[in-house]
Each structure stands twice: as C-alpha cells, then as structure tokens.
Design an enzyme around this catalytic site. Structure first.
Site, PDB file in Angstrom:
ATOM      1  N   ARG A  15      80.824  10.721  20.527  1.00 26.40           N
ATOM      2  CA  ARG A  15      80.269  11.989  20.973  1.00 26.40           C
ATOM      3  C   ARG A  15      78.786  11.956  21.330  1.00 26.40           C
ATOM      4  O   ARG A  15      78.302  12.866  21.999  1.00 26.40           O
ATOM      5  CB  ARG A  15      80.451  13.051  19.868  1.00 26.40           C
ATOM      6  CG  ARG A  15      81.873  13.362  19.503  1.00 26.40           C
ATOM      7  CD  ARG A  15      81.933  14.384  18.375  1.00 26.40           C
ATOM      8  NE  ARG A  15      81.327  15.657  18.730  1.00 26.40           N
ATOM      9  CZ  ARG A  15      81.945  16.650  19.368  1.00 26.40           C
ATOM     10  NH1 ARG A  15      83.214  16.490  19.719  1.00 26.40           N
ATOM     11  NH2 ARG A  15      81.327  17.781  19.636  1.00 26.40           N
ATOM     12  N   HIS A 156      51.639  29.429  10.476  1.00 26.33           N
ATOM     13  CA  HIS A 156      52.444  29.942   9.354  1.00 26.33           C
ATOM     14  C   HIS A 156      53.611  30.799   9.860  1.00 26.33           C
ATOM     15  O   HIS A 156      54.138  31.622   9.117  1.00 26.33           O
ATOM     16  CB  HIS A 156      51.583  30.760   8.379  1.00 26.33           C
ATOM     17  CG  HIS A 156      50.273  30.109   8.048  1.00 26.33           C
ATOM     18  ND1 HIS A 156      50.166  29.099   7.127  1.00 26.33           N
ATOM     19  CD2 HIS A 156      49.033  30.304   8.551  1.00 26.33           C
ATOM     20  CE1 HIS A 156      48.905  28.707   7.047  1.00 26.33           C
ATOM     21  NE2 HIS A 156      48.187  29.414   7.908  1.00 26.33           N
ATOM     22  N   SER A 298      80.120  30.866  20.814  1.00 29.83           N
ATOM     23  CA  SER A 298      80.755  31.192  19.544  1.00 29.83           C
ATOM     24  C   SER A 298      82.206  31.545  19.800  1.00 29.83           C
ATOM     25  O   SER A 298      82.524  32.248  20.761  1.00 29.83           O
ATOM     26  CB  SER A 298      80.044  32.381  18.879  1.00 29.83           C
ATOM     27  OG  SER A 298      80.817  32.892  17.800  1.00 29.83           O
TER      28      SER A 298
END
Length: 493
Positions: A15, A156, A298
């Site tokens: 793959r 951050h 999905s």
C-alpha cells in the site's frame, strides 16, 4: 499452492512503498548482490595469484542474475541446512558446477551479507534523499505561489503575529531539508565492510595467501575495485565500495545502523510535523490536501473531506520514529566480536524503516504539489484576530501623541478582554475596533489605518524568496530530471 490472498503481506509493500524501494529490498536483488560479491571476491583472488580459471569466472558471470528456479532451489537447501548463505552457495554451485569449489572461498557469511546490506542501505538512502528533495521543491513551489498571502500566525496554538502562507510553507520545506541532513551525512560516509573473515582479523585470507600480508591488502583493495565495476545499473550513484571500514568484527559496526535509522527518524519527525500542521489548518478550513473527485472521506458522513493522506503520513512516520530503538539496542548488545541476535531484528527494522519513509515522502509530494489554499477563509480568520494584533501599534502611536504608555496599555487591555469575552461567551463578532474608537486616550488615531495585514508580516516575503534562492534552486540544479523520473507518488490505496 498457497493462495497469496491467504498469506500475510506487509502493507508497506502493498500500500505504501514505491516499486523502486521495494526492488532494492527484494530477495532477488539481495541475492543477486550476494552473487556480485562472490564474483568480485573470486576475480580479486585470481588477480592476486590464486588458482582460479577464466572459465570458472565466466560461468559465474553468465549466471549472475538470480532466477525463480534459483530461489526455489535455495529455499529447499535452507530447509535442510538452516543457513541462508550456505543455501545460496549450494544453489549457485548447482548452476556453476565448474566454479562450485571456489564460491565463498575464504569467506564468512558476513563478508557477503554485510557488504550487501551496506550496498542496499546506500541505494535506499539515495532514493530517500531524492524524494526529500522532491518534497522540498514541491513545497517550495507552493511557498512561492503564496509568498504574499498574509495569514494568522500561531504560538502555543494561540493566535499570534501574522506571517504569510508562503512563509509558513517555506518553513516546512526548510525544516524538512535541514532535518534530512543526517541522512545526507550518513550517505556520504557509506563504506564497505571489506573482506575480514569470522572475527574481523582476516585470518582466513591470511592463510589463503600463505601468510603474505601485502597480498591480503591487495586482495581486499581489488575486491572493492571489482565491486565498483560490478554495480551495473547502480553504478551511477553508488559509492559504498570506494572505501572499507578500517576495523570491524564479524560484522560492520552496528552503530552505523543506528545512525541510518536515526537519520530516517529525524526526517520522519519533520514530515509528521508538517502533516500535523496541515491537519490543524484543515480543521480551520484554511488549507486542504488534494481530494479525488470520487474519493470518500467517511463511510458514515458523506460530507467529510478528511485529510487522509496527512493522517497516513503521521501513521507511517510514527512507525519509523519508533524503529530507532531497535538499532540502538542491537548496537549495544553485540557481544565481543559478534552475536546473532542482530540478524532477525535487522531483517525487519532496516527495510521496513526505508519502505515506510519512502511511502510517507511520496504522500508528502502528492500533498505538497496539490495543496489547496482557501484564501477567503485565510483572510477571514486573520481579520477576526487582527484587531488584537493591531493594539501594540495603536498603543505606540498614542504614546507618540503624548499619552502615558502605562495608561494606554491598561485601557487597551481592559477593552481587549471585554471584546474577547463577548466573542467567546456571547458568540458575538469581534467589536474591539469600535471599542477602541470610543476610548478617549486613543482620540486622534486612525484606528482603521492599522488593519492592513501586510503591515504585520515583517520580512515574511523576503525570507521566503531567500529560501527559494538558497535552498530550492540548488536542489533543482543538483537533481534536475531525477526528480521528475521518480514517477507517480500516489498509488491510490
């Protein structure tokens, strides 16, 4: 016959990894390299006066490529002998009956295996280097395209001083190039193990040449020379056999494997960071990886466009980074002149690391060359935060007008927190600018004039241009058509 669909096959080969990388680590290529080494040994021994005939060498040359029948014969021998090197000595001896007696003459198994492994490591490293360069160039092209598009910076993972999209991508490419320097360094230091015998002392070869130390040195030098000539299609970029390690035990120093895997892992860590950044920006709808027309994001949610390629990059590179410990453990546990516990581990860790990183680099090239920048969302997200970024400049202008810096700072701090509360707790738009316009301490200042994003990006454009000139262009010149010759990077699975 066993159905191949009923047998486990490494997903890296099926793959992820390219056919070229799979070929380098394939059994056929390895065993053919063994034969090249045995031939070079015999040629060098003949040149140093041993009784080896041209007819024997010609027989070896004519059967150098390992056939399917040779593989089957060797497998049969190994089931009986429980020794892979001797199995191939016997299998080749069956093909070369006249040369059978001089195949592997004076050698121990690692004279063959180690030299072959070093050759494969070097070939695989060169392929990795080219693919790193291809990814850097691809990212560089995107950096050039978006060099002047301002975007919100983050420290951050909190909004910070703006940069440009191009400058951010250039940073990715620069980090990838720099992070791969260890691999470049290791590649440039590649050596052969040489012909050293069972414990590295060359005792067997000293006996073979009747105690003549000079002939042993001459034999090893000629072997290295023959291996350079025998590199065939690999000759264009293989330098392994120019030099040999000054000293070795039965194997070449396993610390070299640790250097190799450490270099691959460093490259992998940078790829992981880049892919993660793209995933974060995808969530903000600023950047998308290329998405196929019929691609499914999905099975449950049809609307989704998951950053699947970047997720695969993260998965593959995490695997590479975690293989480094194998090499350190192996180097640390090689007792005295050699133990065999390295063999089974190296058969996994070395090729799998190269195959996984090869696949990740191909994916990164696909992502980088097709990166989708949603400019409207980039600007929208930036402008939602820019009023906060502008407050420092506004404060400086107020001071120039004679206002007390501490008073202005406090006024802006209070207004900023009020606006932030309204955004976070009440779901309102950022109205900081309107609040600032009503503040007496800021009277006379054109607040709107401080909302040009280009005023806050510093030298982002110039730094991107410098990167393109100093890093990307030299890579293009160095590799030229080699980058295009690497072929398609997306295997579609």
């Amino acid at each position: 016959m066993t159905n191949p669909h009923d047998t486990y096959t490494s997903p890296l080969a099926a793959r992820n990894a390219s056919p070229e990388m799979c070929r380098i680590w394939s059994p056929r290529h390895k065993f053919t390299t063994w034969r090249k080494i045995w031939l070079a040994v015999a040629e060098a021994q003949q040149a140093c006066g041993l009784d080896i005939s041209d007819e024997q060498l010609d027989e070896m040359r004519s059967t150098l490529e390992v056939t399917d029948e040779d593989m089957e014969a060797a497998a049969k021998y190994e089931r009986e002998l429980r020794h892979d090197v001797m199995a191939h000595v016997h299998a080749w001896g069956d093909r070369c009956p006249k040369a059978r007696a001089i195949i592997h003459l004076g050698c121990t198994s690692q004279d063959v295996v180690c030299n072959a492994d070093l050759r494969m490591i070097e070939l695989a490293s060169h392929l990795i280097m080219r693919k790193v360069s291809r990814a850097v160039v691809s990212l560089g092209e995107m950096a050039e395209r978006f060099a002047s598009l301002p975007t919100l910076g983050f420290t951050h993972y909190q909004p910070a001083q703006p940069v440009t999209v191009g400058r951010r991508i250039a940073q990715w490419a620069y980090d990838l190039n720099e992070g791969s320097m260890m691999s470049f360094y290791v590649h440039d230091r590649a050596k052969a193990r040489g012909m050293r015998g069972a414990t590295g002392s060359q005792a067997s070869f000293l006996a073979l040449f009747e105690g003549d130390h000079d002939r042993v040195d001459s034999f090893e030098a000629k072997f290295l020379e023959k291996m350079q000539d025998a590199s065939y299609e690999e000759k264009a970029y293989s330098d392994t056999f120019h030099f040999a390690y000054t000293l070795s035990g039965q194997t070449y120093p396993r610390a070299f494997d640790a250097q190799v895997l450490s270099g691959l892992a460093t490259t992998a860590s940078v790829l992981h960071k880049i892919a993660t950044d793209i995933r974060l920006l995808s969530n903000r709808k600023e950047i998308d990886e290329p998405f196929g027309k019929s691609q499914i994001g999905s099975s449950a949610m049809p609307y989704k466009r998951n950053p699947m390629k970047c997720e695969r990059i993260c998965g593959l590179t995490r695997f590479v980074m975690n293989l480094v410990g194998n090499a350190y453990d192996t180097a640390a546990t090689q007792w005295l002149e050699r133990t065999l516990d390295d063999s089974s581990n190296r058969r996994l860790s070395l090729p799998e690391a190269f195959l996984a990183l090869d696949g990740a680099l191909d994916l990164m090239h696909t992502v980088a060359s097709g990166l989708i920048v949603n400019e409207a969302m980039v600007r929208r997200n930036l402008m939602a935060e820019l009023p906060f970024m502008a407050t420092e400049n506004i404060m400086m202008e107020a001071v120039k007008l004679g206002r007390d810096r501490q008073d202005v700072h406090e006024a802006i701090r209070v207004l900023s927190h009020e606006a932030g509360y309204a955004v976070k707790q009440e779901g309102k738009d950022n109205d900081l600018l309107e609040r600032l316009k009503k503040e007496p301490l800021l009277e006379g200042i054109d607040i709107d004039a401080h909302l040009d994003p280009m005023a806050y990006i510093g030298r982002s454009v110039e730094q991107t241009e410098r990167f393109l000139k100093e890093v990307v262009e030299p890579l293009r010149e160095r590799y030229g058509d080699q980058l295009d010759a690497l072929g398609s990077a997306d295997r579609g699975v």
